[in-house]
Motif scaffolding. Structure first.
Motif, PDB file in Angstrom:
ATOM      1  N   PHE A  64       9.309  12.503   1.838  1.00  0.00           N
ATOM      2  CA  PHE A  64       8.020  11.845   1.714  1.00  0.00           C
ATOM      3  C   PHE A  64       7.963  10.630   1.039  1.00  0.00           C
ATOM      4  N   ASP A  65       9.046  10.356   0.321  1.00  0.00           N
ATOM      5  CA  ASP A  65       9.353   9.235  -0.755  1.00  0.00           C
ATOM      6  C   ASP A  65       9.934   8.229   0.241  1.00  0.00           C
ATOM      7  N   VAL A  66       9.194   6.691   0.041  1.00  0.00           N
ATOM      8  CA  VAL A  66       9.729   5.877   0.994  1.00  0.00           C
ATOM      9  C   VAL A  66      11.465   5.341   0.624  1.00  0.00           C
ATOM     10  N   GLU A  67      11.468   5.349  -0.888  1.00  0.00           N
ATOM     11  CA  GLU A  67      12.966   4.903  -1.189  1.00  0.00           C
ATOM     12  C   GLU A  67      13.972   5.953  -0.836  1.00  0.00           C
ATOM     13  N   CYS A  68      13.326   7.210  -1.095  1.00  0.00           N
ATOM     14  CA  CYS A  68      14.506   8.354  -0.697  1.00  0.00           C
ATOM     15  C   CYS A  68      14.758   8.222   0.911  1.00  0.00           C
ATOM     16  N   LEU A  69      13.599   8.167   1.547  1.00  0.00           N
ATOM     17  CA  LEU A  69      13.774   7.998   3.098  1.00  0.00           C
ATOM     18  C   LEU A  69      14.490   6.853   3.799  1.00  0.00           C
ATOM     19  N   GLN A  70      14.457   5.665   2.927  1.00  0.00           N
ATOM     20  CA  GLN A  70      15.257   4.535   3.209  1.00  0.00           C
ATOM     21  C   GLN A  70      16.679   4.986   3.148  1.00  0.00           C
ATOM     22  N   MET A  71      17.313   5.684   2.149  1.00  0.00           N
ATOM     23  CA  MET A  71      18.727   5.900   2.181  1.00  0.00           C
ATOM     24  C   MET A  71      18.927   7.224   2.868  1.00  0.00           C
ATOM     25  N   GLN A  72      18.147   8.024   2.943  1.00  0.00           N
ATOM     26  CA  GLN A  72      18.446   9.124   4.101  1.00  0.00           C
ATOM     27  C   GLN A  72      18.506   8.776   5.169  1.00  0.00           C
ATOM     28  N   ALA A 138      14.787 -11.555   4.198  1.00  0.00           N
ATOM     29  CA  ALA A 138      13.419 -12.047   4.366  1.00  0.00           C
ATOM     30  C   ALA A 138      12.279 -11.020   4.682  1.00  0.00           C
ATOM     31  N   PHE A 139      12.534 -10.692   6.048  1.00  0.00           N
ATOM     32  CA  PHE A 139      11.629  -9.310   6.241  1.00  0.00           C
ATOM     33  C   PHE A 139      11.985  -8.283   5.317  1.00  0.00           C
ATOM     34  N   ILE A 140      13.059  -7.814   4.819  1.00  0.00           N
ATOM     35  CA  ILE A 140      13.053  -6.855   3.868  1.00  0.00           C
ATOM     36  C   ILE A 140      12.540  -6.997   2.649  1.00  0.00           C
ATOM     37  N   ALA A 141      12.468  -8.322   2.317  1.00  0.00           N
ATOM     38  CA  ALA A 141      11.513  -8.570   0.948  1.00  0.00           C
ATOM     39  C   ALA A 141      10.195  -8.707   1.412  1.00  0.00           C
ATOM     40  N   LEU A 142       9.736  -9.074   2.450  1.00  0.00           N
ATOM     41  CA  LEU A 142       8.197  -8.864   2.779  1.00  0.00           C
ATOM     42  C   LEU A 142       7.860  -7.566   2.655  1.00  0.00           C
ATOM     43  N   ALA A 143       8.567  -6.557   3.345  1.00  0.00           N
ATOM     44  CA  ALA A 143       8.186  -5.302   3.399  1.00  0.00           C
ATOM     45  C   ALA A 143       8.188  -4.539   1.860  1.00  0.00           C
ATOM     46  N   ARG A 144       9.285  -5.068   1.160  1.00  0.00           N
ATOM     47  CA  ARG A 144       9.245  -4.422  -0.120  1.00  0.00           C
ATOM     48  C   ARG A 144       8.369  -5.075  -1.320  1.00  0.00           C
ATOM     49  N   THR A 145       7.567  -6.036  -0.689  1.00  0.00           N
ATOM     50  CA  THR A 145       6.474  -6.577  -1.643  1.00  0.00           C
ATOM     51  C   THR A 145       5.321  -6.259  -1.126  1.00  0.00           C
ATOM     52  N   LYS A 146       4.888  -7.027  -0.006  1.00  0.00           N
ATOM     53  CA  LYS A 146       3.344  -6.913   0.677  1.00  0.00           C
ATOM     54  C   LYS A 146       3.260  -5.214   0.993  1.00  0.00           C
ATOM     55  N   LEU A 147       4.183  -4.945   1.876  1.00  0.00           N
ATOM     56  CA  LEU A 147       3.986  -3.439   2.348  1.00  0.00           C
ATOM     57  C   LEU A 147       3.844  -2.550   1.325  1.00  0.00           C
ATOM     58  N   HIS A 148       5.054  -2.564   0.552  1.00  0.00           N
ATOM     59  CA  HIS A 148       5.183  -1.775  -0.410  1.00  0.00           C
ATOM     60  C   HIS A 148       4.101  -1.681  -1.739  1.00  0.00           C
ATOM     61  N   ALA A 149       3.402  -2.784  -2.057  1.00  0.00           N
ATOM     62  CA  ALA A 149       2.171  -2.796  -2.905  1.00  0.00           C
ATOM     63  C   ALA A 149       1.188  -1.885  -2.153  1.00  0.00           C
ATOM     64  N   ALA A 150       1.003  -2.075  -0.765  1.00  0.00           N
ATOM     65  CA  ALA A 150      -0.087  -1.401   0.036  1.00  0.00           C
ATOM     66  C   ALA A 150       0.297   0.148  -0.131  1.00  0.00           C
ATOM     67  N   ALA A 213       1.717  -8.772   6.754  1.00  0.00           N
ATOM     68  CA  ALA A 213       3.167  -8.446   6.775  1.00  0.00           C
ATOM     69  C   ALA A 213       3.417  -7.714   8.123  1.00  0.00           C
ATOM     70  N   LEU A 214       2.451  -6.580   8.581  1.00  0.00           N
ATOM     71  CA  LEU A 214       2.480  -5.814   9.600  1.00  0.00           C
ATOM     72  C   LEU A 214       2.626  -6.601  11.006  1.00  0.00           C
ATOM     73  N   GLU A 215       1.632  -7.594  10.922  1.00  0.00           N
ATOM     74  CA  GLU A 215       1.553  -8.660  12.051  1.00  0.00           C
ATOM     75  C   GLU A 215       2.815  -9.152  12.268  1.00  0.00           C
ATOM     76  N   ALA A 216       3.674  -9.766  11.151  1.00  0.00           N
ATOM     77  CA  ALA A 216       4.720 -10.523  11.255  1.00  0.00           C
ATOM     78  C   ALA A 216       5.946  -9.411  11.692  1.00  0.00           C
ATOM     79  N   LEU A 217       5.957  -8.225  11.221  1.00  0.00           N
ATOM     80  CA  LEU A 217       7.007  -7.103  11.794  1.00  0.00           C
ATOM     81  C   LEU A 217       6.532  -6.907  13.268  1.00  0.00           C
ATOM     82  N   SER A 218       5.632  -6.880  13.491  1.00  0.00           N
ATOM     83  CA  SER A 218       5.289  -6.363  15.065  1.00  0.00           C
ATOM     84  C   SER A 218       5.899  -7.464  15.910  1.00  0.00           C
TER      85      SER A 218
END
Length: 292
Positions: A64-72, A138-150, A213-218
């Motif tokens: 359920f943890d985002v950082e754990c799931l990324q590596m998993q 750049a997209f990873i940075a976008l997710a890890r800032t804007k999406l991560h904060a949300a 961020a979601l709009e850009a990723l989509s």
């Protein structure tokens, strides 16, 4: 002329004491005299093991943890055989954070070291184009800032999510009242983290940044199975999937003593994701193929 201060101090030699033969048993010819087996000996690993927060929402295999799931999910993408063990004790990690990987050879790696370990095994999944790889950062940075904060705001600062879901997921295994104290401490840490690049926390601004961020990723994903039309998932897919899956799979709140407005706020981020059908489909496809 030399003085006594210039001469080294001479200490008297200690006398040598010889024990008589009948006291020979007092001599410690070997030390320790006896070694007892350990009360508990940690079993040796039979598989490389990733220690994570878990189980996932609805008891799924993914964390359920985002950082754990990324590596998993990334280790799955890289076709690496490993076991995932629900640990929920970050202090067991050398870095004080989950996830961490313990190998059968006895080595232990934190997140950054895991990437190096994967690379040394020639298992890294990267985009074919160098230009695409650079743009993917750049997209990873976008997710890890804007999406991560949300994600942090939704999980830890929305009252219903915090009290009914997040605090229980992270600290439900800890007896009370310690679990409440740890959850409150973690919530404060999240607040300080969110304030590192802003003066005040404005709910609407955080979710607005996430929506952009979601709009850009989509748009970037389009109708592709993976980002940049790759034939196989990469680290970028691991990062984006982890956020979308964690957001969409968070349990719903059918009943609560709080009002409808609080329930609506609790699902704000999920509703932002639902506006992008391709992102929802993308996350479901990866889950069905790699985690289910």
């Amino acid at each position: 002329m030399s003085t006594t201060a210039d001469q080294p101090t001479q200490w008297p030699q200690l006398p040598t004491i010889e024990l008589p033969p009948f006291l020979e048993f007092l001599k410690l010819k070997s030390f320790p005299l006896k070694v007892y087996p350990p009360v508990y000996e940690r079993p040796k690993l039979t598989h490389d093991t990733l220690y994570i927060y878990g189980p996932g929402w609805r008891n799924s295999w993914g964390s359920f943890d985002v950082e754990c799931l990324q590596m998993q999910i990334y280790l799955k993408f890289c076709d690496i055989e490993f076991e995932a063990k629900n640990n929920n004790e970050p202090n067991s990690s050398p870095s004080g954070k989950l996830p961490y990987l313990a190998t059968v050879t006895g080595a232990v790696y934190d997140t950054d070291q895991i990437h190096k370990w994967v690379s040394e095994r020639n298992k890294t999944k990267a985009l074919a184009s160098i230009a695409d790889s650079e743009q993917a950062k750049a997209f990873i940075a976008l997710a890890r800032t804007k999406l991560h904060a949300a994600w942090l705001f939704s999980a830890w600062l929305e009252p219903l999510n915090y009290s009914e879901i997040t605090s229980k997921a992270y600290y439900g295994h800890v007896p009370g009242p310690i679990n409440h104290l740890l959850a409150y401490q973690k919530q404060n840490e999240v607040v300080h983290e969110l304030l590192t690049d802003r003066d005040i926390l404005v709910r609407e601004e955080i979710y607005k940044d996430a929506a952009q961020a979601l709009e850009a990723l989509s748009i970037k994903l389009g109708d592709s199975a993976y980002f940049y039309g790759s034939s196989e998932p990469t680290w970028l897919d691991a990062v984006i999937f982890s956020y979308i899956h964690a957001i969409m799979s968070m349990p719903t709140l059918p009943g609560s003593t709080l009002g409808d407005e609080e329930k609506k706020q609790a699902t704000t981020l999920r509703n932002l994701v639902r506006k992008h059908e391709n992102l929802v489909r993308y996350a479901k496809t990866i889950y069905d193929e790699w985690l289910k």
